[in-house]
Structures are given as C-alpha cells and as structure tokens.
Design an enzyme around this catalytic site. Structure first.
Site, PDB file in Angstrom:
ATOM      1  N   ARG A  38       0.895   9.215   4.482  1.00 60.11           N
ATOM      2  CA  ARG A  38      -0.465   8.445   3.920  1.00 60.11           C
ATOM      3  C   ARG A  38      -1.322   9.507   3.862  1.00 60.11           C
ATOM      4  NH1 ARG A  38      -3.085   5.148   6.054  1.00 60.11           N
ATOM      5  NH2 ARG A  38      -3.968   4.443   4.223  1.00 60.11           N
ATOM      6  N   CYS A  70       7.432  22.836   2.786  1.00 59.31           N
ATOM      7  CA  CYS A  70       6.529  23.635   2.156  1.00 59.31           C
ATOM      8  C   CYS A  70       6.006  23.427   0.773  1.00 59.31           C
ATOM      9  CB  CYS A  70       7.740  24.329   1.718  1.00 59.31           C
ATOM     10  SG  CYS A  70       9.010  24.955   2.621  1.00 59.31           S
ATOM     11  N   ARG A 116       0.488  -4.497   5.790  1.00 62.08           N
ATOM     12  CA  ARG A 116      -0.554  -3.424   6.536  1.00 62.08           C
ATOM     13  C   ARG A 116      -1.264  -3.629   7.764  1.00 62.08           C
ATOM     14  NH1 ARG A 116      -2.697   1.599   4.436  1.00 62.08           N
ATOM     15  NH2 ARG A 116      -2.250   0.285   2.043  1.00 62.08           N
ATOM     16  N   GLU A 141      -0.242 -12.607   2.127  1.00 61.80           N
ATOM     17  CA  GLU A 141       0.512 -11.469   1.572  1.00 61.80           C
ATOM     18  C   GLU A 141       0.250 -10.207   1.971  1.00 61.80           C
ATOM     19  OE1 GLU A 141       2.619 -12.539  -2.654  1.00 61.80           O
ATOM     20  OE2 GLU A 141       0.715 -10.471  -2.946  1.00 61.80           O
TER      21      GLU A 141
HETATM   22  C1  LIG Z   1       1.683  -4.129  -1.227  1.00 62.30           C
HETATM   23  C2  LIG Z   1       1.443  -5.232  -1.617  1.00 62.30           C
HETATM   24  C3  LIG Z   1       0.811  -6.387  -1.400  1.00 62.30           C
HETATM   25  C4  LIG Z   1       0.634  -6.419   0.831  1.00 62.30           C
HETATM   26  O1  LIG Z   1      -0.542  -4.971   0.747  1.00 62.30           O
HETATM   27  P1  LIG Z   1      -1.187  -5.128   2.141  1.00 62.30           P
HETATM   28  O2  LIG Z   1      -2.592  -4.290   1.880  1.00 62.30           O
HETATM   29  O3  LIG Z   1      -0.059  -4.102   3.023  1.00 62.30           O
HETATM   30  O4  LIG Z   1      -1.754  -6.145   3.376  1.00 62.30           O
HETATM   31  C5  LIG Z   1       0.882  -7.800  -1.029  1.00 62.30           C
HETATM   32  N1  LIG Z   1       0.952  -8.292  -1.931  1.00 62.30           N
HETATM   33  C6  LIG Z   1       1.470  -7.564  -3.741  1.00 62.30           C
HETATM   34  C7  LIG Z   1       2.068  -7.795  -4.080  1.00 62.30           C
HETATM   35  C8  LIG Z   1       1.600  -5.957  -2.685  1.00 62.30           C
HETATM   36  O5  LIG Z   1       2.131  -5.463  -3.716  1.00 62.30           O
END
Ligand SMILES: *Cc1c(COP(=O)(O)O)cnc(C)c1O
Length: 427
Positions: free
Chosen positions: A310, A341, A275, A272
């Site tokens: 970020r 600000c 990024r 999953e």
């Molecule tokens: C944010 C998140 C991701 C994605 O993470 P990346 O570092 O963006 O690949 C996957 N699983 C869960 C549960 C997350 O909270």
C-alpha cells in the site's frame, strides 16, 4: 507525536519469532471478533442484517472461519475466493458474488454454490440464461457516476469501471423479472477507506431512494440492500475511527425517512466490508537489518513492499512503531525501506522515528487487510507467514511462509538446456 498502542509485548514477539522468523503478519483475534460484533450490534435494529466479509482483503481460511463464527458471510469476486468458501462450508446466501468483467465459468461456480449474484451490468443477463438454473437472488451494482465523488482507491465514479447506470438498473430488473427471477437485491460500492460518516450515509440514502424508484419504474421490490464496504481505517494515529453506532443509527434514520415513510416493505440490509474488519488488527513484524546514510538516512528492514504494497502503490500512510521505543524522542528522520530493486519499496518516507539499531523490532500497523493478500514474489521475495494471537498470549501459525520450493514449483529446470554455441565461448 500521537502513538498507537500495541496489544502485545516483546515477550510474545520473541516467542513467535523463535518459531517463525521475521517478517510475518500477526492478527489479533479479539480485535477482529470485537469489530465483527460491534458492526452487527450497530445494525441490530435491522431484522436480518448481514455483513459479508470482502474475502480479498484477507483471504486466510482461519480468519474467514473466525468471521463466519461471528455471523459474517463472504463477499467473493473470483473463483479462488469462491473455492475458499466452498471448502470452508460457507455456501448459499452466505456468499455474495460481486464481480466485474466476469466470465460464464465464474458465474457457474458462484451459482453452484448458491451465492447471491450481484450483477455489474445487465449485459451479464445473457450469461445467467446459460446457467443450469437461474440464481435464487440477483442484485445489481449501481454506479451513480457524476452524482458522487468517490475517492483515490475506488476512483471517480464516472471514471470507474464498476457498476451500471440508473437506466441500466431499471432495464436489468425488468429483464430478470421477465426471466422468472423472483428475489432481488440492490448494491453499490462507491467509496473505500472512508472515515467520514456522512459520505457513508450518502450511499445509504442514495440506495434507499433508488429502491423506491425501482419499485415505481419496474414493479420489482428489492428484499435486500447492500451498502457496500468502504468503512475506513484510522491509519494515522491522529485520525478517529468510524463510530459504528453513530453510523448504524444514521442509517436507521434514513431507513425510516426514505423507506418506511414510502410504505416500502421491510428490507434486509447488508454490508461487505473488508478493510475495516481486519486492517487495524494485523501487524507486520519486521526487523532492522541495515542502516545507512547517503543523501538521506535509511533504515532497512527485512520486510519489503511485497509484504505490504500500500505505501508503494498509493503512497498510503502506515504507522510504524519501534518496539519498546514508542516513548523515546523521535529525533531521526528516515526512509524505512525494504530490499526490492524498486525505489518505491519504502514503508515510510521522511518519517520521524526514535534512534534505531540493527536488530530492533519494527511494527508496521494496520497491515491486516490488503497486506499479505496483495503480496507478490517480485525479485524472488517470498510471501511471509501469517500468525494469529490472542490476549492470553497464545499464538498459532495460520499460513506458513513460502519457501524456495514454492517459488520454483511452476518451472521445470529439467526442461531447460543451455545450448552454449562454440562461438559464444571461444574468442
Ligand atoms: C473491495 C470491495 C469491498 C470491500 O471494500 P473495503 O473498502 O475493503 O471495505 C466490498 N465490495 C466490493 C465489491 C469490493 O470490490
């Protein structure tokens, strides 16, 4: 100094900016599609492999649709993200619901969509029993605690609020099996923005070993293992991207040594990632609007921290190119700042840059994930437009910029009266 190349030129930026004023984010279609294909290719050896895009990284429906075309499911953690999927027709086991501190209402929405329910803790089993029907597939999120180190984004596992312990995992599978749930997965998400393959492989190894243990302890055999997201982005030009093929092959070796060797039946692997799927393929385009020198030298741009938080939030590095000046000597050292600000509204601190002038186009790299999606309206700064472009030089807007009507839409000025007391106005 190393440079980062750009998949577009000034001519394209000028055509886009003529219609949609800066700042805006632009996403490279071929970049995102290729990344999705490369990841699937790296795991082609695993029958049924599926990547679920972590919607929170870039929750734009056009991007989700593009990723769905490339075989991605969606990883959601809120009702709004689930509704986005529903509206796109992404349903059933193409949706993974990975949430923490969850409400019954959220489980209902996820379960009505037919999502895989990834439980953060066995405490949530009570909520599952209150649903109209039990979920088709349930998985648990394992948190290894002191066994692993984690990193700055996700925290030290033993300090992290996510997931549950090994004992809770065993207890959770037993309780769910008793309830009559028949299909199970296993999940962990221990590192984020990780460029080191060994750290990513450790998660696979840990989960494969745990799957075998779960089978021994509880009699439950998981059908799928979700390695989480966490593949990093080479934000700095001198960093190397994760070699997906090497990663996929590394997981394959572990799969064979830990699962196949233990006579474990075939397991579908899942990831999953958020990024790494979109981050490198998004560019925040901004213009130099002011320059000043005081105790330091400042380049003021028309984007601010609310377009990309970020750097302000974690001191994250984002590479900055000044369009058409990438080859010039970087002989000024400046802070590149927005106009909030807040003194952490800086895209770069003490950054060596070429000489800039008002009107220069500044490209902030790797802004395709956790950029627009983390946007906010502090100081009355509005979220920007999102644009998608391709190698043929075509582009289209996939989300318009917010306007003042959007900004004021949640208050009713007619309901406000200023009751000026006599005494306040007369002396
Ligand atoms: C944010 C998140 C991701 C994605 O993470 P990346 O570092 O963006 O690949 C996957 N699983 C869960 C549960 C997350 O909270």
């Amino acid at each position: 100094m190393p440079v980062k190349t750009l998949p577009f030129d000034r001519e394209l930026i000028e055509r886009i900016a003529a219609e949609y004023p800066t700042p805006f984010v632009m996403y490279h279609e071929e970049g995102i599609r290729k990344r999705a294909r490369d990841l699937n290719q790296a795991f082609a050896w695993n029958d049924g492999f599926q990547q679920y895009f972590a919607v929170k990284a870039t929750p734009n429906p056009h991007i989700l649709a593009m990723l769905a075309e490339e075989g991605n499911g969606a990883d959601c953690s809120s009702v709004a993200e689930l509704i986005t999927c529903e509206r796109l027709g992404i349903t059933g086991q193409d949706v993974m619901f990975t949430s923490n501190n969850t409400t019954l209402e959220e489980f209902k929405v996820a379960n009505d969509l037919g999502a895989i329910i990834n439980l953060d803790t066995p405490h949530h089993i009570d909520q599952l029993q209150q649903l109209d029907r039990l979920p088709e597939m349930v998985s648990f999120r394992f948190n290894p605690g002191p066994e692993r180190q984690g990193n700055v984004i996700i925290g030290d596992p033993k300090e992290a609020k996510f997931g549950c312990t090994r004992e809770q995992i065993f207890e959770g599978y037993k309780a769910c099996a008793k309830l009559g749930i028949e299909h199970f997965g296993l999940h962990a998400m221990v590192v984020s923005n990780e460029l080191n393959i060994d750290a990513l492989l450790q998660t696979a190894e840990m989960l494969f070993e745990l799957a075998v243990q779960i089978r021994q302890e509880t009699g439950v055999t998981v059908e799928c293992i979700n390695l989480g997201g966490g593949i990093g982005v080479a934000y700095r030009p001198e960093e190397d991207e994760v070699d997906l093929e090497a990663f996929g092959n590394g997981v394959k070796d572990l799969y064979e040594s830990k699962l196949v060797a233990a006579d474990f039946p075939p397991v579908r692997l899942m990831m999953e990632n958020g990024r790494s799927m979109t981050g490198p393929y998004g560019y925040l385009i901004s213009k130099v609007i002011n320059q000043k020198g005081s105790y330091k030298n400042y380049v003021g741009v028309d984007a601010c921290m609310s377009n990309l938080m970020r750097p302000g939030m974690y001191g994250a590095y984002h590479h900055i190119s000044v369009l058409d000046k990438q080859d010039q000597p970087q002989d000024q050292v400046v802070d590149v700042v927005g106009s909030l600000c807040e003194n952490n509204d800086k895209f770069a601190i003490d950054r060596a840059m070429p000489e800039t002038e008002v009107g220069d186009i500044v490209v902030i790299h790797d802004a395709g994930a956790h950029g627009h999606s983390m946007g906010f309206q502090y100081n009355g700064r509005l979220r920007s437009a999102e644009i998608i472009f391709n190698d043929a030089g075509e582009f289209r807007q996939i989300r318009r910029a917010e306007n003042f009507d959007d900004y004021f839409s949640t208050v009713d000025f007619n309901a406000v009266k200023i009751d000026r007391k006599e005494s306040a106005t007369s002396v």
